[in-house]
Design an enzyme around this catalytic site. Structure first.
Site, PDB file in Angstrom:
ATOM      1  N   ASP A   1       0.981  -1.130  -0.015  1.00  0.00           N
ATOM      2  CA  ASP A   1      -0.084  -0.018  -0.297  1.00  0.00           C
ATOM      3  C   ASP A   1       0.898   1.347   0.074  1.00  0.00           C
ATOM      4  O   ASP A   1       2.011   1.191  -0.136  1.00  0.00           O
ATOM      5  CB  ASP A   1      -0.769  -0.023   1.358  1.00  0.00           C
ATOM      6  CG  ASP A   1      -2.360   0.714   1.246  1.00  0.00           C
ATOM      7  OD1 ASP A   1      -2.148   1.942   0.731  1.00  0.00           O
ATOM      8  OD2 ASP A   1      -3.342   0.155   1.317  1.00  0.00           O
TER       9      ASP A   1
ATOM     10  N   ASP B   1     -10.091  -1.453   3.414  1.00  0.00           N
ATOM     11  CA  ASP B   1      -9.017  -1.062   2.495  1.00  0.00           C
ATOM     12  C   ASP B   1      -7.944  -2.068   2.799  1.00  0.00           C
ATOM     13  O   ASP B   1      -7.167  -1.716   3.492  1.00  0.00           O
ATOM     14  CB  ASP B   1      -8.743   0.494   2.765  1.00  0.00           C
ATOM     15  CG  ASP B   1      -7.647   0.951   1.628  1.00  0.00           C
ATOM     16  OD1 ASP B   1      -7.524   0.208   0.672  1.00  0.00           O
ATOM     17  OD2 ASP B   1      -7.325   2.005   1.641  1.00  0.00           O
ATOM     18  N   ALA B   2      -7.994  -3.055   1.985  1.00  0.00           N
ATOM     19  CA  ALA B   2      -6.940  -4.256   2.392  1.00  0.00           C
ATOM     20  C   ALA B   2      -6.205  -4.680   1.252  1.00  0.00           C
ATOM     21  O   ALA B   2      -5.208  -5.289   1.434  1.00  0.00           O
ATOM     22  CB  ALA B   2      -8.250  -5.363   2.603  1.00  0.00           C
ATOM     23  N   LYS B   3      -6.635  -4.359  -0.181  1.00  0.00           N
ATOM     24  CA  LYS B   3      -5.800  -4.443  -1.382  1.00  0.00           C
ATOM     25  C   LYS B   3      -5.329  -5.892  -1.541  1.00  0.00           C
ATOM     26  O   LYS B   3      -4.055  -6.213  -1.567  1.00  0.00           O
ATOM     27  CB  LYS B   3      -4.643  -3.582  -1.281  1.00  0.00           C
ATOM     28  CG  LYS B   3      -4.986  -2.141  -1.189  1.00  0.00           C
ATOM     29  CD  LYS B   3      -4.051  -0.901  -1.283  1.00  0.00           C
ATOM     30  CE  LYS B   3      -4.645   0.492  -1.743  1.00  0.00           C
ATOM     31  NZ  LYS B   3      -5.334   1.116  -0.376  1.00  0.00           N
ATOM     32  N   ARG B   4      -6.464  -6.821  -1.321  1.00  0.00           N
ATOM     33  CA  ARG B   4      -5.979  -8.288  -1.495  1.00  0.00           C
ATOM     34  C   ARG B   4      -6.348  -8.778  -2.861  1.00  0.00           C
ATOM     35  O   ARG B   4      -6.889  -8.015  -3.762  1.00  0.00           O
ATOM     36  CB  ARG B   4      -6.987  -9.106  -0.627  1.00  0.00           C
ATOM     37  CG  ARG B   4      -7.045  -8.589   0.817  1.00  0.00           C
ATOM     38  CD  ARG B   4      -5.852  -9.076   1.513  1.00  0.00           C
ATOM     39  NE  ARG B   4      -5.882  -9.334   2.860  1.00  0.00           N
ATOM     40  CZ  ARG B   4      -5.934  -8.278   3.796  1.00  0.00           C
ATOM     41  NH1 ARG B   4      -5.398  -7.110   3.784  1.00  0.00           N
ATOM     42  NH2 ARG B   4      -5.887  -8.622   5.243  1.00  0.00           N
TER      43      ARG B   4
END
Lengths: 274, 274
Positions: free
Chosen positions: A98, B93-96
């Site tokens: 991120d 908001d983990a952006k996996r």
């Protein structure tokens, strides 16, 4: 140079093994003999570890499988980590990254809080999203490069302006960012010709290679093309085809024998080549 | 059509607001008035929510900030979710993203277990890594497209063979994968000319726009260029500049007044344009 990298390479040379055991432990897939226990996943993981730790270089915990069950799953992850021998490398397969201040928090989570040795991260957001992970000099970092799934054609294998695919650009940049010697990449075993190219292009990166077994990559080719000039610096992850052997089991001992036999078979193939 | 998308759009039109409050709650940054409490982060989050929920469309919980403290952090995340009014959208908001069977587990974690309304995901591994998330028709999915950090030049803005940058290829593919109407993208506010292009190119995607405030994007431009033809389908995330106001506070009430005043100021700017 990364302490974790040294630890892994030392064990690779001693055992002549590249085996990384993937603990993708799915409550719906674990054998029936574990179900009567209070924590079936934890008992299952401990059995897999007992059955494989004499030949395993690393254990890779796929965080999704633990996060899917919330706090209970993460408690199983924590206790599983405590059952892995110190000589083995622990990899959090978490594919995080991120903006910088957030990646710093992920690095704290996996390296400081959970004390993993290594972590997988995603490259899309570029250098400042990876820098906080590279800053942990003792650890090892695996950046996604060329993955083993079908979707790798959507972006990873798309040509950039210089005609080379995106994953080559990722590879070059990770190699240039690897100033602390703690960098590595994830490269799927399902593309062994490309694995060979990647190893030539990046002789100093550590490779984490999934895709052998259930996903169809050849173990022999992967060992042959994956290692560096010292026959080190690569681990080959095997998960489903190792931890979910076919058949039913009369007890945990019986299950462990089946897993140990499969692990030993893989080790023999690796040993013959290394 | 996604129930979550409808809920968000309904509230956007009713309030004439696009405000998404980012709960990037860092124990080292929260004001001193919260420190005597047993769970300072949870008390802090609840104060932020009380101070902003009359003008907020969404709350975005940056999972890294909770994961950094392990189980204790995740318990704070769980309790924070319980304090967010149902009319507001909750975004992890983990952006996996990972191979399909693993992404399915991440979808279970965030949509089924934690009951988030929406999730951020990373595009690098392609369609089959995102399909399990798109399968949740009622939810909303934000795929990383053009981010607000410096590292966006490393890959996102690099030209592909057709001369267009990688993020445009991501945008086109996400638009084509948006068959359930539950797709969106993350586009940084720091590049408002590009934001305008992206909105033209993808009139039907929901936009999650970070980068206003601490990261320097203009709020006016972002509102103007971010919304769709119905003046909906975008939320603008503000975190550090809203939740960490300068100065010291005599009590929680005092802190809440400062946050409410800043949120109201932002809302006025949005309202005037919408």
């Amino acid at each position: 140079m990364s302490v974790v990298r040294d630890k892994a390479n030392c064990r690779i040379s001693a055992l002549k093994s590249l085996l990384c055991v993937g603990l993708d432990s799915d409550p719906e897939k674990i054998p029936a003999v574990f179900l009567p226990y209070e924590n079936p996943v934890l008992e299952f993981n401990r059995a897999v570890i007992r059955a494989t730790s004499d030949v395993a270089i690393a254990y890779k915990l796929n965080t999704a499988f633990y996060e899917a069950r919330g706090i209970a799953g993460l408690l199983d992850m924590e206790k599983t980590l405590g059952s892995i021998p110190d000589v083995c490398m622990t990899i959090a397969d978490a594919k995080r990254a991120d903006i910088g201040n957030t990646s710093k928090m992920y690095a704290q989570a996996f390296f400081d809080h959970w004390s993993f040795d290594a972590l997988t991260v995603a490259p899309y957001m570029g250098f400042d999203s990876l820098e906080p992970f590279f800053a942990y000099e003792d650890k090892l970092l695996f950046v996604l490069c060329l993955t083993s799934n079908e979707g790798s054609v959507d972006f990873e294998e798309q040509a950039m302006q210089d005609g080379r695919p995106l994953y080559r650009s990722v590879l070059d940049k990770v190699a240039s960012w690897n100033r602390n010697g703690n960098g590595g990449v994830v490269v799927g075993a399902t593309k062994s010709a490309l694995l060979s190219e990647i190893r030539c292009e990046a002789p100093n990166l550590f490779l984490l290679i999934p895709g052998v077994g259930a996903q169809g990559g050849s173990l022999e080719d992967t060992v042959h093309f994956g290692v560096d000039a010292n026959r080190q610096s690569a681990v080959i992850n095997v998960s489903r085809s190792l931890i979910y052997p076919s058949g039913s089991f009369s007890g945990i001992d019986d299950y462990e024998r089946a897993v140990a036999a499969e692990a030993s078979k893989m080790h023999s193939v690796m040993k013959a080549i290394l």
